[in-house]
Design a protein around this motif. Structure first.
Motif, PDB file in Angstrom:
ATOM      1  N   ASP A 347       0.836  -1.187   0.000  1.00  0.00           N
ATOM      2  CA  ASP A 347       0.000   0.000   0.000  1.00  0.00           C
ATOM      3  C   ASP A 347       0.874   1.241   0.000  1.00  0.00           C
ATOM      4  O   ASP A 347       1.840   1.331   0.751  1.00  0.00           O
ATOM      5  CB  ASP A 347      -0.898   0.027   1.245  1.00  0.00           C
ATOM      6  N   GLU A 348       0.496   2.221  -0.808  1.00  0.00           N
ATOM      7  CA  GLU A 348       1.215   3.486  -0.842  1.00  0.00           C
ATOM      8  C   GLU A 348       0.207   4.635  -0.830  1.00  0.00           C
ATOM      9  O   GLU A 348      -0.866   4.536  -1.422  1.00  0.00           O
ATOM     10  CB  GLU A 348       2.110   3.576  -2.078  1.00  0.00           C
ATOM     11  N   PHE A 349       0.565   5.707  -0.133  1.00  0.00           N
ATOM     12  CA  PHE A 349      -0.295   6.876  -0.006  1.00  0.00           C
ATOM     13  C   PHE A 349       0.452   8.083  -0.554  1.00  0.00           C
ATOM     14  O   PHE A 349       1.535   8.416  -0.070  1.00  0.00           O
ATOM     15  CB  PHE A 349      -0.671   7.109   1.460  1.00  0.00           C
ATOM     16  N   SER A 350      -0.129   8.724  -1.547  1.00  0.00           N
ATOM     17  CA  SER A 350       0.539   9.843  -2.209  1.00  0.00           C
ATOM     18  C   SER A 350      -0.186  11.146  -1.894  1.00  0.00           C
ATOM     19  O   SER A 350      -1.415  11.204  -1.866  1.00  0.00           O
ATOM     20  CB  SER A 350       0.576   9.625  -3.722  1.00  0.00           C
ATOM     21  N   PHE A 351       0.614  12.196  -1.676  1.00  0.00           N
ATOM     22  CA  PHE A 351       0.087  13.527  -1.393  1.00  0.00           C
ATOM     23  C   PHE A 351       0.811  14.555  -2.254  1.00  0.00           C
ATOM     24  O   PHE A 351       2.029  14.474  -2.438  1.00  0.00           O
ATOM     25  CB  PHE A 351       0.275  13.883   0.081  1.00  0.00           C
ATOM     26  N   GLU A 352       0.048  15.508  -2.761  1.00  0.00           N
ATOM     27  CA  GLU A 352       0.624  16.582  -3.546  1.00  0.00           C
ATOM     28  C   GLU A 352       0.607  17.874  -2.737  1.00  0.00           C
ATOM     29  O   GLU A 352      -0.440  18.278  -2.210  1.00  0.00           O
ATOM     30  CB  GLU A 352      -0.167  16.790  -4.843  1.00  0.00           C
ATOM     31  N   MET A 353       1.767  18.497  -2.597  1.00  0.00           N
ATOM     32  CA  MET A 353       1.858  19.758  -1.873  1.00  0.00           C
ATOM     33  C   MET A 353       1.369  20.882  -2.781  1.00  0.00           C
ATOM     34  O   MET A 353       1.951  21.151  -3.825  1.00  0.00           O
ATOM     35  CB  MET A 353       3.294  20.022  -1.408  1.00  0.00           C
ATOM     36  N   THR A 354       0.266  21.537  -2.378  1.00  0.00           N
ATOM     37  CA  THR A 354      -0.379  22.545  -3.203  1.00  0.00           C
ATOM     38  C   THR A 354      -0.415  23.870  -2.475  1.00  0.00           C
ATOM     39  O   THR A 354      -0.810  23.944  -1.309  1.00  0.00           O
ATOM     40  CB  THR A 354      -1.821  22.103  -3.544  1.00  0.00           C
ATOM     41  N   GLU A 355      -0.023  24.916  -3.170  1.00  0.00           N
ATOM     42  CA  GLU A 355       0.050  26.242  -2.533  1.00  0.00           C
ATOM     43  C   GLU A 355      -1.338  26.854  -2.366  1.00  0.00           C
ATOM     44  O   GLU A 355      -2.208  26.710  -3.232  1.00  0.00           O
ATOM     45  CB  GLU A 355       0.927  27.186  -3.367  1.00  0.00           C
ATOM     46  N   VAL A 356      -1.537  27.539  -1.243  1.00  0.00           N
ATOM     47  CA  VAL A 356      -2.781  28.260  -0.960  1.00  0.00           C
ATOM     48  C   VAL A 356      -2.445  29.622  -0.386  1.00  0.00           C
ATOM     49  O   VAL A 356      -1.335  29.863   0.093  1.00  0.00           O
ATOM     50  CB  VAL A 356      -3.671  27.476   0.036  1.00  0.00           C
TER      51      VAL A 356
END
Length: 401
Positions: A347-356
């Motif tokens: 299992d792998e969990f991916s996250f994208e760092m998004t600017e706000v």
């Protein structure tokens, strides 16, 4: 000489051309992207305690800010004192115990308790005699066979003894002494102290052997299930506040736990000299919150519909002078081609760092403006986001896009 000047001119043109190409390369260099991906294994995901949430609509603009505390209504708390002084013989409960209405908390002993029961039996015996004599004189008086004076005296004695008997019965009932047992001749040496309400024992002000006085409470019992919040609103904001408006508040000293409520009553008098008015709000779904009378709260009363996109403060990470959130992109199961097919999926969990862009901050939430459009059901990390940031920065943050 001419040859030398021509060579120098060619060399200068070559240098200028090289510098121009370098400048063009710098100009044409694409701007570095701020969207980055970080991937965690299932073990990493679980060990750091990452929690997911969504981007919520919160009213952080059209609100009234106020402070207050949790309070239990007077009818749901009791200070229990003995009706008559006595020596504490036994205590049957301890602080924190749940007790039912009518449950015995302790017993008291005193010679006066015995004397009251003795007096009751004596008065009851006299009353039985006077009742019979009164009925006899009444019958004689109706037949004009007796004197009026004797009848009137007998009636007065009968009524006086009946009042005394009734008074003693009520006093003994208030001490929880059984009339049936006394009538059988079984006098009770130790009288019980009982709880008038159900709830939790908050305080015990007695030890075995101490003398309990009527004016000093022995026990305090409180029913926290009826707890509500008192919020103090100042005069300048009072006209905005109305019954049925929703309230969001956090426990100031309890890890900023967010709780929902609604106003059910507004006081009509100022609190001392503070020029504030108590606003009473019921707590919604207060089961398993372990709320305690006297806890301090910070509250937002929603007085309008100015809702904005907001995320929990812990979801925001700041780096290089900018604010980011981590948006979950996928949960995948992949089998490495380099490993044997007999091995389990990973299992792998991916996250994208998004600017706000961030705005107002209140009650643990921050207003955010998204620079890139996200799906309505997008999930973001709301806990342990700094671990994701540090993981991304390892080896230049993993894969860049």
């Amino acid at each position: 000489m001419k040859y030398f000047n021509l060579s120098a001119l060619l060399l200068s043109l070559i240098c200028i051309g090289c510098n121009t190409k370098n400048d063009m390369k710098e100009v044409e260099k694409p701007e570095e992207s701020h969207s980055k991906i970080v991937t965690l294994t299932k073990a990493q995901y679980e060990s750091v305690g990452i929690q997911l949430g969504g981007i919520e609509l919160k009213n952080l603009r059209e609100v009234v800010k106020a402070n207050g505390y949790l309070k239990v209504p007077p009818q749901n708390q009791a200070s229990i004192s003995p009706l008559k002084g006595g020596i504490v013989k036994a205590i049957y409960i301890k602080v924190g115990d749940f007790v039912s209405a009518g449950q015995t908390l302790a017993t008291l002993e005193h010679p006066d308790f015995i004397k009251m029961q003795e007096e009751y039996l004596t008065v009851k015996s006299n009353f039985t005699f006077l009742e019979k004599e009164y009925l006899r004189q009444k019958e004689l008086n109706q037949e004009n066979a007796g004197t009026v004076k004797i009848y009137q005296q007998t009636e007065a004695n009968y009524r006086s003894e009946r009042a005394k008997l009734t008074s003693l019965e009520k006093q003994l009932n208030m001490l929880f002494v059984s009339m049936d047992e006394i009538s059988k001749g079984n006098m009770i040496a130790a009288v019980p102290i009982k709880s008038p309400i159900e709830g939790y024992v908050g305080r015990i002000n007695a030890n075995i052997g101490t003398f309990a006085q009527p004016e000093k409470p022995l026990f305090e019992v409180i029913d926290n299930r009826k707890i509500h919040v008192d919020i103090f609103v100042y005069e300048k904001d009072l006209f905005k506040v109305k019954v049925a408006q929703t309230v969001e508040f956090i426990l100031t000293n309890q890890n900023n736990k967010l709780i929902q409520g609604a106003i059910f009553s507004i006081s009509r008098a100022f609190e001392n000299e503070t020029k504030s008015v108590a606003v009473h709000a019921e707590i919604k779904n207060n089961n398993n919150l372990n709320l305690i009378h006297g806890m301090y709260v910070s509250a937002l009363i929603n007085v309008g519909e100015g809702k904005v996109s907001a995320v929990p403060q812990e979801a925001i990470v700041r780096t290089d002078g900018r604010d980011f959130i981590f948006v979950q992109t996928a949960t995948t199961k992949e089998v490495s081609k380099k490993e044997d097919s007999s091995k389990e999926d990973k299992d792998e969990f991916s996250f994208e760092m998004t600017e706000v862009k961030t705005g107002i901050t209140d009650l643990g939430f921050v207003e955010v403006t998204l620079l890139d459009q996200l799906p309505k059901d997008a999930k973001i990390a709301v806990k342990s986001t700094f671990f994701l940031l540090s993981k991304m920065k390892e080896g230049e943050g993993g894969d860049e896009h």
